[in-house]
Design a protein around this motif. Structure first.
Motif, PDB file in Angstrom:
ATOM      1  N   ALA A 200      34.839  94.215  68.256  1.00 39.32           N
ATOM      2  CA  ALA A 200      36.026  93.390  68.031  1.00 39.32           C
ATOM      3  C   ALA A 200      36.184  92.479  69.248  1.00 39.32           C
ATOM      4  O   ALA A 200      36.609  92.920  70.314  1.00 39.32           O
ATOM      5  CB  ALA A 200      37.260  94.258  67.830  1.00 39.32           C
ATOM      6  N   HIS A 201      35.793  91.229  69.079  1.00 36.46           N
ATOM      7  CA  HIS A 201      35.845  90.272  70.178  1.00 36.46           C
ATOM      8  C   HIS A 201      35.817  88.869  69.588  1.00 36.46           C
ATOM      9  O   HIS A 201      35.009  88.572  68.714  1.00 36.46           O
ATOM     10  CB  HIS A 201      34.664  90.467  71.131  1.00 36.46           C
ATOM     11  N   THR A 202      36.697  88.011  70.069  1.00 34.21           N
ATOM     12  CA  THR A 202      36.788  86.647  69.571  1.00 34.21           C
ATOM     13  C   THR A 202      35.938  85.727  70.435  1.00 34.21           C
ATOM     14  O   THR A 202      36.184  85.592  71.632  1.00 34.21           O
ATOM     15  CB  THR A 202      38.247  86.158  69.562  1.00 34.21           C
ATOM     16  N   PHE A 203      34.927  85.115  69.816  1.00 39.37           N
ATOM     17  CA  PHE A 203      34.049  84.171  70.509  1.00 39.37           C
ATOM     18  C   PHE A 203      34.520  82.750  70.204  1.00 39.37           C
ATOM     19  O   PHE A 203      34.572  82.350  69.034  1.00 39.37           O
ATOM     20  CB  PHE A 203      32.598  84.354  70.059  1.00 39.37           C
ATOM     21  N   LEU A 204      34.856  81.987  71.244  1.00 41.09           N
ATOM     22  CA  LEU A 204      35.376  80.637  71.074  1.00 41.09           C
ATOM     23  C   LEU A 204      34.392  79.614  71.614  1.00 41.09           C
ATOM     24  O   LEU A 204      33.730  79.841  72.643  1.00 41.09           O
ATOM     25  CB  LEU A 204      36.723  80.486  71.791  1.00 41.09           C
ATOM     26  N   ASP A 205      34.300  78.471  70.926  1.00 44.49           N
ATOM     27  CA  ASP A 205      33.470  77.375  71.417  1.00 44.49           C
ATOM     28  C   ASP A 205      34.296  76.445  72.294  1.00 44.49           C
ATOM     29  O   ASP A 205      35.451  76.750  72.645  1.00 44.49           O
ATOM     30  CB  ASP A 205      32.829  76.623  70.247  1.00 44.49           C
ATOM     31  N   SER A 206      33.741  75.304  72.654  1.00 43.99           N
ATOM     32  CA  SER A 206      34.426  74.367  73.558  1.00 43.99           C
ATOM     33  C   SER A 206      35.659  73.743  72.926  1.00 43.99           C
ATOM     34  O   SER A 206      36.528  73.216  73.630  1.00 43.99           O
ATOM     35  CB  SER A 206      33.460  73.263  73.990  1.00 43.99           C
ATOM     36  N   HIS A 207      35.770  73.821  71.578  1.00 41.09           N
ATOM     37  CA  HIS A 207      36.936  73.271  70.880  1.00 41.09           C
ATOM     38  C   HIS A 207      37.962  74.350  70.542  1.00 41.09           C
ATOM     39  O   HIS A 207      38.863  74.122  69.736  1.00 41.09           O
ATOM     40  CB  HIS A 207      36.481  72.574  69.594  1.00 41.09           C
ATOM     41  N   LYS A 208      37.812  75.535  71.156  1.00 40.60           N
ATOM     42  CA  LYS A 208      38.730  76.660  70.929  1.00 40.60           C
ATOM     43  C   LYS A 208      38.716  77.127  69.473  1.00 40.60           C
ATOM     44  O   LYS A 208      39.723  77.645  68.969  1.00 40.60           O
ATOM     45  CB  LYS A 208      40.171  76.290  71.335  1.00 40.60           C
ATOM     46  N   ALA A 209      37.584  76.945  68.820  1.00 41.04           N
ATOM     47  CA  ALA A 209      37.404  77.445  67.457  1.00 41.04           C
ATOM     48  C   ALA A 209      36.447  78.633  67.487  1.00 41.04           C
ATOM     49  O   ALA A 209      35.539  78.693  68.328  1.00 41.04           O
ATOM     50  CB  ALA A 209      36.854  76.345  66.554  1.00 41.04           C
ATOM     51  N   GLU A 210      36.658  79.564  66.585  1.00 44.71           N
ATOM     52  CA  GLU A 210      35.833  80.772  66.563  1.00 44.71           C
ATOM     53  C   GLU A 210      34.387  80.438  66.182  1.00 44.71           C
ATOM     54  O   GLU A 210      34.144  79.661  65.260  1.00 44.71           O
ATOM     55  CB  GLU A 210      36.404  81.794  65.579  1.00 44.71           C
ATOM     56  N   LYS A 211      33.429  81.054  66.882  1.00 44.06           N
ATOM     57  CA  LYS A 211      32.011  80.850  66.607  1.00 44.06           C
ATOM     58  C   LYS A 211      31.597  81.620  65.347  1.00 44.06           C
ATOM     59  O   LYS A 211      32.346  82.441  64.813  1.00 44.06           O
ATOM     60  CB  LYS A 211      31.164  81.285  67.805  1.00 44.06           C
ATOM     61  N   ASP A 212      30.341  81.359  64.910  1.00 45.48           N
ATOM     62  CA  ASP A 212      29.877  81.997  63.680  1.00 45.48           C
ATOM     63  C   ASP A 212      29.697  83.501  63.817  1.00 45.48           C
ATOM     64  O   ASP A 212      29.506  84.194  62.818  1.00 45.48           O
ATOM     65  CB  ASP A 212      28.580  81.353  63.190  1.00 45.48           C
ATOM     66  N   ASN A 213      29.760  84.042  65.054  1.00 50.61           N
ATOM     67  CA  ASN A 213      29.757  85.500  65.225  1.00 50.61           C
ATOM     68  C   ASN A 213      30.949  86.138  64.527  1.00 50.61           C
ATOM     69  O   ASN A 213      30.880  87.302  64.100  1.00 50.61           O
ATOM     70  CB  ASN A 213      29.811  85.872  66.713  1.00 50.61           C
ATOM     71  N   ASN A 214      32.044  85.383  64.415  1.00 46.95           N
ATOM     72  CA  ASN A 214      33.278  85.895  63.826  1.00 46.95           C
ATOM     73  C   ASN A 214      33.480  85.460  62.376  1.00 46.95           C
ATOM     74  O   ASN A 214      34.519  85.760  61.793  1.00 46.95           O
ATOM     75  CB  ASN A 214      34.490  85.426  64.647  1.00 46.95           C
ATOM     76  N   HIS A 215      32.511  84.777  61.794  1.00 41.85           N
ATOM     77  CA  HIS A 215      32.661  84.278  60.423  1.00 41.85           C
ATOM     78  C   HIS A 215      32.161  85.328  59.432  1.00 41.85           C
ATOM     79  O   HIS A 215      30.986  85.718  59.466  1.00 41.85           O
ATOM     80  CB  HIS A 215      31.880  82.978  60.234  1.00 41.85           C
ATOM     81  N   TRP A 216      33.036  85.751  58.543  1.00 37.91           N
ATOM     82  CA  TRP A 216      32.686  86.802  57.581  1.00 37.91           C
ATOM     83  C   TRP A 216      32.968  86.352  56.156  1.00 37.91           C
ATOM     84  O   TRP A 216      33.909  85.592  55.902  1.00 37.91           O
ATOM     85  CB  TRP A 216      33.473  88.075  57.876  1.00 37.91           C
ATOM     86  N   VAL A 217      32.150  86.863  55.246  1.00 41.18           N
ATOM     87  CA  VAL A 217      32.351  86.649  53.813  1.00 41.18           C
ATOM     88  C   VAL A 217      32.632  87.993  53.176  1.00 41.18           C
ATOM     89  O   VAL A 217      31.833  88.929  53.303  1.00 41.18           O
ATOM     90  CB  VAL A 217      31.108  86.006  53.161  1.00 41.18           C
ATOM     91  N   LEU A 218      33.787  88.140  52.527  1.00 46.27           N
ATOM     92  CA  LEU A 218      34.080  89.344  51.757  1.00 46.27           C
ATOM     93  C   LEU A 218      33.474  89.141  50.381  1.00 46.27           C
ATOM     94  O   LEU A 218      34.033  88.444  49.534  1.00 46.27           O
ATOM     95  CB  LEU A 218      35.580  89.598  51.680  1.00 46.27           C
ATOM     96  N   CYS A 219      32.306  89.718  50.207  1.00 47.65           N
ATOM     97  CA  CYS A 219      31.443  89.406  49.073  1.00 47.65           C
ATOM     98  C   CYS A 219      31.745  90.305  47.879  1.00 47.65           C
ATOM     99  O   CYS A 219      31.859  91.517  48.008  1.00 47.65           O
ATOM    100  CB  CYS A 219      29.991  89.543  49.492  1.00 47.65           C
TER     101      CYS A 219
END
Length: 285
Positions: free
Chosen positions: A243-262
């Motif tokens: 559980a960790h929020t990875f942010l890019d230079s635009h303060k948006a979450e990186k794809d490490n935090n992108h999930w699909v509830l399939c």
């Protein structure tokens, strides 16, 4: 003068009686373990037979997520990371046989590269605020993610603030595991992916099979898969989950935090995730 043997091969020497007795005891213990199914190879077979058993994901006819839906948590991967799904990381030491075979809590999780829907990868969206089963899940609404009943024992995806004694094994970030109790530590919420539109989508229904953020309610940290932390599990090499929020230079979450509830498609014959794969391949061409 060469030494001459004064006995033949049938003569018993040394502690022959003790060696014979120990050999008989070892064989008796082996046979007893085999009868009880306690041999390592039997435990491995029991684990794989049950934890890799296929599971039918829920079918969403309205395109939305509901309480009680059976889903997979899939990360589509990144530049240095393959597509993976949150999976129960159980080994033979996690097994219990009484009163029935199952997984012992607490149990770890990892991001497995095999994204087939099975007991190991299936989770049930569970209400924590009294919402009835079948009702629509909304952005920002608290819920729990529970494994299926039976062999998976209905364990809850749980996390808590990291400490020296309790943290992820490799990254030392906030640990995520499975526990048997449903408490505030097992509460999660879904946030809209684009931070600029996040407030507008608050309290709106959550669409299935699209990228979202899964955030821990207590610590406000997002569920993440770590491509630089590879675990050698009984199921092969897999990624660590924390559980960790990875942010890019635009303060948006990186794809490490992108999930699909399939979920399954409306026909119920294939995963809706297949369409996402096709879209991803077309974008790469």
């Amino acid at each position: 003068m060469a030494q001459k043997r004064t006995y033949n091969n049938r003569v018993k020497i040394g502690n022959w009686n003790e060696d014979l007795f120990l050999g008989e005891e070892e064989m008796k213990e082996y046979l007893n373990k085999r009868e009880r199914g306690e041999l390592a190879v039997q435990k491995v077979d029991l684990l794989k037979e049950n934890i890799l058993k296929p599971v039918n994901l829920s079918v969403t006819n309205d395109g939305l997520l509901h309480f009680g839906d059976v889903v997979m948590l899939v990360n589509m991967g990144g530049e240095n990371r393959e597509c993976s799904a949150v999976s129960i990381n159980a080994d033979i030491n996690s097994l219990i046989k009484t009163p029935s075979p199952g997984i012992q809590a607490p149990c770890g999780v990892s991001a497995g590269r095999n994204i087939q829907p099975c007991t190991r990868t299936a989770f049930i969206i569970t209400s924590v605020d009294g919402s009835p089963e079948g009702s629509i899940l909304h952005f920002g609404q608290s819920f729990s993610l529970k494994t299926t009943s039976g062999f998976a024992m209905g364990l809850y995806l749980t996390s808590d603030l990291q400490s020296f004694q309790k943290c992820a094994k490799k990254s030392r970030l906030q640990e995520v595991n499975l526990d048997e109790s449903c408490s505030f530590l097992s509460w999660w919420k879904i946030l809209y992916l684009n931070p600029e539109d996040r407030l507008e989508f608050e309290d709106q229904p959550v669409t299935a099979n699209v990228k979202v953020l899964i955030v821990h309610c207590k610590t406000n940290r997002a569920l993440a898969v770590l491509e630089d932390q590879v675990l050698c599990t009984r199921y092969g090499k897999e990624y660590e989950v924390a559980a960790h929020t990875f942010l890019d230079s635009h303060k948006a979450e990186k794809d490490n935090n992108h999930w699909v509830l399939c979920t399954s498609d409306p026909a119920g014959v294939a995963l809706a995730l297949v369409n996402l794969f096709l879209q991803k391949i077309l974008m790469m061409l």
